[in-house]
Design an enzyme around this catalytic site. Structure first.
Site, PDB file in Angstrom:
ATOM      1  N   ASP A 282       0.829  -1.211   0.000  1.00 25.63           N
ATOM      2  CA  ASP A 282       0.000   0.000   0.000  1.00 25.63           C
ATOM      3  C   ASP A 282       0.860   1.256   0.000  1.00 25.63           C
ATOM      4  O   ASP A 282       0.520   2.263  -0.638  1.00 25.63           O
ATOM      5  CB  ASP A 282      -0.922   0.005   1.228  1.00 25.63           C
ATOM      6  CG  ASP A 282      -2.045  -1.011   1.105  1.00 25.63           C
ATOM      7  OD1 ASP A 282      -2.269  -1.531  -0.010  1.00 25.63           O
ATOM      8  OD2 ASP A 282      -2.717  -1.279   2.125  1.00 25.63           O
ATOM      9  N   GLU A 307      -2.780  -2.354  -9.165  1.00 26.79           N
ATOM     10  CA  GLU A 307      -1.545  -1.576  -9.298  1.00 26.79           C
ATOM     11  C   GLU A 307      -1.524  -0.757 -10.578  1.00 26.79           C
ATOM     12  O   GLU A 307      -0.466  -0.281 -10.989  1.00 26.79           O
ATOM     13  CB  GLU A 307      -0.330  -2.504  -9.248  1.00 26.79           C
ATOM     14  CG  GLU A 307      -0.182  -3.454 -10.426  1.00 26.79           C
ATOM     15  CD  GLU A 307      -0.878  -4.792 -10.214  1.00 26.79           C
ATOM     16  OE1 GLU A 307      -0.444  -5.776 -10.826  1.00 26.79           O
ATOM     17  OE2 GLU A 307      -1.857  -4.849  -9.444  1.00 26.79           O
TER      18      GLU A 307
END
Length: 405
Positions: A282, A307
């Protein structure tokens, strides 16, 4: 430039609503009309706050509106020329001046727990009990409290005499709410900040019509803050702070006939996530998102999912956008990523052992695919995204850490 952007961020919309309200007092006709609907504003805005609080699960909005409306009700009941007890009227004024800011600061710390839950009902009862406790305190120490508070007065420009304890409390609450908004970016905290400032003006202004109107503006500020918070939840990605996919879809509808779409993907993100854990993953997403916001050429970044990110270049063809994407790719590669702590590694035993990489700078790269659009039609816009996605896969097949058309 950044200073003015930050200044406007703190000012709008609460500060602008307060400024508009104070300015309206300078126009006699407008002020007379606004005061004429004072009887309607509190119940109407209260119903709106109940609706938004229920619909968006914003119990803090309801609690904030409740304390403002209770303060307005008590001041109207015991203030003005028809008050029965001058001492009681002054006592109510001082208590409102002290406790209203403290309540709003307290609500900013509360988490959303609902209203019809046990904790929500306890909070609701706690708010309604406060006037009863203050009434009991008045019977025991009322005259002494009023004398002591009125003995500590300071003079300020524009507002005249202000009681020092109330001034200190208000300044501390403004600082506290400003810090919380700066630290967490919670738009309801921003609403509490300007609702508190608006209520402070209402308490000091002395005119009952202006006072009720400004309290109504404070309620409106909280409602607008709740609407803004709901909009952010729908259109902003919580982790990265970037506009989310829904915002991307809307932005695509507004593009002109020439634009470029770039799809950005973090290389080997799954392996990175598996090795260092999801918390560190994260952090990587947040760091890359921050770097995407600095892309040149008028590029506008969005979180696409996982992503993957998308960057729109309105009015730019691929030849014009590519140098800015190359600079972005190079900046990410040069920056790399520093694993912050072993405690952020995954929960498995192997990941905890690999947490020994803590503090080590690791390689981080991105691959980018871009495609050019030449029309504003929605169906073609989606095909441009697919074309950029295919270019992204070509970049990955070509060795990653590159830009492909």
């Amino acid at each position: 430039m950044y200073f003015w952007q930050g200044f406007f961020l703190y000012l709008a919309p609460g500060g602008l609503l307060l400024a508009a309200a104070l300015t309206s007092f300078q126009h006699e006709g407008l002020a007379r009309w606004l005061f004429g609907i004072n009887w309607l504003l509190p119940p109407a805005l209260g119903l709106v706050a109940v609706f938004f609080g229920w619909r968006f699960n914003r119990s803090r909005l309801l609690f904030g509106v409740l304390v403002i409306m209770v303060a307005d009700l008590l001041l109207r009941r015991y203030g003005g020329s028809a008050q029965i007890d001058q001492l009681l009227a002054r006592y109510v004024f001082h208590m409102a001046l002290l406790l209203l800011p403290l309540n709003l600061l307290l609500f900013s710390f509360w988490r959303e727990r609902g209203i019809v839950t046990g904790q929500g009902l306890r909070r609701f009862v706690g708010i309604l009990v406060q006037p009863l406790l203050l009434l009991g305190l008045y019977g025991v120490r009322g005259p002494l409290i009023v004398r002591q508070l009125e003995g500590m007065t300071v003079s300020l420009p524009l507002v005249g005499g202000v009681f020092f304890p109330a001034l200190v409390v208000s300044v501390l609450v403004v600082v506290g709410l400003s810090f919380r908004f700066w630290r967490y970016g919670d738009l309801l905290d921003h609403g509490f900040l300007w609702a508190m400032v608006c209520s402070f003006f209402a308490l000091l202004i002395g005119n009952s019509s202006k006072q009720t109107f400004l309290f109504s503006v404070a309620v409106l500020i909280l409602i607008v803050a709740a609407i803004e918070a709901a909009h952010r939840m729908a259109f902003r990605d919580e982790l990265t702070g970037l506009p989310a996919r829904r915002a991307l879809n809307e932005a695509m509808l507004k593009l002109g006939r020439t634009y470029t779409v770039a799809m950005v993907d973090i290389d080997f993100f799954k392996k990175f996530n598996d090795r260092y854990g999801h918390d560190v993953g994260d952090q990587v997403l947040a760091m890359v998102a921050t770097m995407l916001t600095k892309v040149g050429g008028g590029g506008k970044p969005f979180r696409y999912g996982g992503e993957e990110f998308t960057i729109l270049f309105p009015g730019k063809n691929t030849k014009e956008a590519q140098p800015h994407l190359e600079a972005l790719r190079q900046a990410v590669a040069e920056a790399g990523f520093k694993v912050r702590s072993a405690g952020r590694a995954g929960k498995s035993q192997s990941n905890r052992k690999q947490g020994g990489d803590s503090g080590k700078k690791v390689s981080l790269t991105i691959s980018i695919g871009l495609a050019q659009g030449d029309t504003a039609r929605k169906t073609i816009s989606q095909s441009v995204i697919k074309a950029a996605d295919k270019a992204l896969y070509r970049a990955k097949e070509g060795g990653r850490n590159r830009v492909s058309c």
